[in-house]
Design a protein around this motif. Structure first.
Motif, PDB file in Angstrom:
ATOM      1  N   UNK A  58     -61.560  11.706  -2.482  1.00 46.29           N
ATOM      2  CA  UNK A  58     -60.691  11.273  -1.808  1.00 46.29           C
ATOM      3  C   UNK A  58     -60.478   9.627  -2.009  1.00 46.29           C
ATOM      4  N   UNK A  59     -59.622   9.496  -0.879  1.00 44.07           N
ATOM      5  CA  UNK A  59     -59.364   7.497  -1.266  1.00 44.07           C
ATOM      6  C   UNK A  59     -59.966   7.368   0.361  1.00 44.07           C
ATOM      7  N   UNK A  60     -60.657   8.011   0.623  1.00 40.40           N
ATOM      8  CA  UNK A  60     -61.888   7.497   2.124  1.00 40.40           C
ATOM      9  C   UNK A  60     -62.674   6.360   1.887  1.00 40.40           C
ATOM     10  N   UNK A  61     -61.934   4.922   2.378  1.00 41.11           N
ATOM     11  CA  UNK A  61     -63.285   3.701   2.080  1.00 41.11           C
ATOM     12  C   UNK A  61     -64.692   4.194   3.043  1.00 41.11           C
ATOM     13  N   UNK A 111     -62.099  -2.227  -1.136  1.00 41.75           N
ATOM     14  CA  UNK A 111     -61.085  -1.344  -1.457  1.00 41.75           C
ATOM     15  C   UNK A 111     -59.890  -1.155  -2.315  1.00 41.75           C
ATOM     16  N   UNK A 112     -60.026  -0.139  -2.724  1.00 41.40           N
ATOM     17  CA  UNK A 112     -58.587   0.121  -3.852  1.00 41.40           C
ATOM     18  C   UNK A 112     -57.428   0.136  -3.548  1.00 41.40           C
ATOM     19  N   UNK A 113     -56.465  -0.484  -3.625  1.00 39.41           N
ATOM     20  CA  UNK A 113     -54.793  -1.097  -3.249  1.00 39.41           C
ATOM     21  C   UNK A 113     -54.519   0.032  -2.311  1.00 39.41           C
ATOM     22  N   UNK A 114     -55.024   1.590  -2.692  1.00 35.30           N
ATOM     23  CA  UNK A 114     -54.361   2.672  -2.575  1.00 35.30           C
ATOM     24  C   UNK A 114     -55.185   2.816  -0.794  1.00 35.30           C
ATOM     25  N   UNK A 165     -42.901   7.235  -5.335  1.00 34.91           N
ATOM     26  CA  UNK A 165     -41.743   5.913  -5.482  1.00 34.91           C
ATOM     27  C   UNK A 165     -41.703   4.991  -5.747  1.00 34.91           C
ATOM     28  N   UNK A 166     -41.321   4.987  -3.676  1.00 40.60           N
ATOM     29  CA  UNK A 166     -41.526   2.875  -3.705  1.00 40.60           C
ATOM     30  C   UNK A 166     -42.883   2.412  -3.113  1.00 40.60           C
ATOM     31  N   UNK A 167     -44.220   3.657  -2.934  1.00 41.12           N
ATOM     32  CA  UNK A 167     -45.076   3.108  -2.428  1.00 41.12           C
ATOM     33  C   UNK A 167     -45.790   3.055  -4.083  1.00 41.12           C
ATOM     34  N   UNK A 168     -46.024   3.293  -4.953  1.00 43.31           N
ATOM     35  CA  UNK A 168     -46.044   2.902  -5.950  1.00 43.31           C
ATOM     36  C   UNK A 168     -45.461   1.283  -6.606  1.00 43.31           C
ATOM     37  N   UNK A 169     -44.823   1.475  -6.039  1.00 43.78           N
ATOM     38  CA  UNK A 169     -43.074  -0.422  -6.557  1.00 43.78           C
ATOM     39  C   UNK A 169     -44.351  -0.804  -5.616  1.00 43.78           C
ATOM     40  N   UNK A 176     -52.993  -6.961  -4.445  1.00 45.14           N
ATOM     41  CA  UNK A 176     -54.318  -8.196  -4.109  1.00 45.14           C
ATOM     42  C   UNK A 176     -54.239  -8.648  -2.832  1.00 45.14           C
ATOM     43  N   UNK A 177     -53.740  -7.893  -1.818  1.00 46.71           N
ATOM     44  CA  UNK A 177     -53.698  -8.152  -0.516  1.00 46.71           C
ATOM     45  C   UNK A 177     -55.335  -7.529  -0.391  1.00 46.71           C
ATOM     46  N   UNK A 178     -55.884  -8.656   0.425  1.00 47.02           N
ATOM     47  CA  UNK A 178     -57.628  -8.328   0.508  1.00 47.02           C
ATOM     48  C   UNK A 178     -57.333  -8.210   2.470  1.00 47.02           C
ATOM     49  N   UNK A 179     -56.651  -7.338   3.022  1.00 46.93           N
ATOM     50  CA  UNK A 179     -56.656  -7.068   3.655  1.00 46.93           C
ATOM     51  C   UNK A 179     -56.379  -5.521   4.330  1.00 46.93           C
ATOM     52  N   UNK A 180     -56.680  -4.235   5.223  1.00 50.55           N
ATOM     53  CA  UNK A 180     -56.154  -3.572   5.434  1.00 50.55           C
ATOM     54  C   UNK A 180     -54.867  -3.730   6.185  1.00 50.55           C
ATOM     55  N   UNK A 181     -54.741  -2.856   6.493  1.00 54.01           N
ATOM     56  CA  UNK A 181     -52.736  -2.375   7.007  1.00 54.01           C
ATOM     57  C   UNK A 181     -52.866  -2.782   8.781  1.00 54.01           C
TER      58      UNK A 181
END
Length: 238
Positions: A58-61, A111-114, A165-169, A176-181
């Motif tokens: 999973x992508x759980x951080x 964290x990974x970008x996703x 498709x939009x999210x991948x782009x 390179x963002x270094x913060x969470x959403x």
């Protein structure tokens, strides 16, 4: 990971309360249950001796651990009626549950970008997700989002290709963002949230765009002080 047996019973809180909210333009249901367990400290104690692992699938951080069987036998049975009413489940449906204990430990810089954008757990709107906050202190809760480019607040199978498709782009442009959403995120609009109130449980459809509202710094792996939650998924078979 399968559940583990616990040597102690779980009881519901005497002041348990259930309320239903609706999020965003799509009016997605969000069930909020406060004071779920009479002794939530028992879950923290269980987490202290649990075998946490990194969930590579999973992508759980952070890290996960098996959840005691007595937890979901108690909680799901008690909340079945409200869940049926809020999400339109049939009374005759067989309900299955999968869950785990979770500690958010990865800082935004690692964290990974996703892992730093909202996500949906499944494209199936009939699959439900739940989060039970078992952490005391100043932790972020769960945020619900609208994807600005598509306007989507949920992503089912019919929307999946367009959204991904939009999210991948966008990820390629902002990797390179270094913060969470959070509410400042450019590609997503925060449309609702639940605070991480101790012993609060929330239930929502797993195809809605959501994320844990995490601090950018790394979290503690100690269940007594870290952002401990019990996470799970509910599926109803007709």
């Amino acid at each position: 990971m399968s559940a583990v047996e616990a040597s102690w019973p779980l009881l519901l809180g005497q002041s348990i309360s259930v309320r239903l909210q609706h999020v965003g333009a799509e009016r997605q249901p969000l069930m909020i249950v406060d004071d779920v367990l009479a002794e939530p400290q028992a879950m923290i104690d269980e987490a202290r001796v649990a075998n946490f692992y990194v969930p590579h699938h999973t992508n759980y951080p952070g890290i996960n651990a098996p959840i005691p069987q007595s937890y979901y036998l108690t909680v799901i049975a008690a909340l079945r009626g409200p869940i049926e009413a809020a999400f339109g489940l049939s009374r005759s449906a067989y309900i299955s549950y999968f869950g785990f204990l979770a500690l958010a430990t990865i800082g935004a810089a690692e964290a990974q970008p996703v892992q730093k954008i909202p996500h949906r757990d499944s494209p199936d709107p009939n699959r439900l997700a739940m989060v039970h906050y078992l952490c005391r202190g100043n932790f972020g809760g769960t945020g619900f989002f609208r994807h600005r480019a598509t306007g989507y607040e949920s992503v089912d199978a019919s929307r999946q290709a367009i959204y991904e498709s939009a999210a991948r782009r966008e990820l390629a442009e902002t990797s390179q963002a270094h913060r969470y959403v959070d509410a400042r995120t450019s590609n997503y609009e925060l449309i609702g949230h639940s605070e991480a109130v101790f012993n609060r449980l929330i239930v929502y459809r797993s195809h809605v765009l959501h994320t844990a509202l995490l601090a950018d710094s790394a979290g503690s792996p100690d269940p007594t002080v870290g952002r401990l939650t019990a996470n799970g998924f509910i599926e109803a078979a007709k």
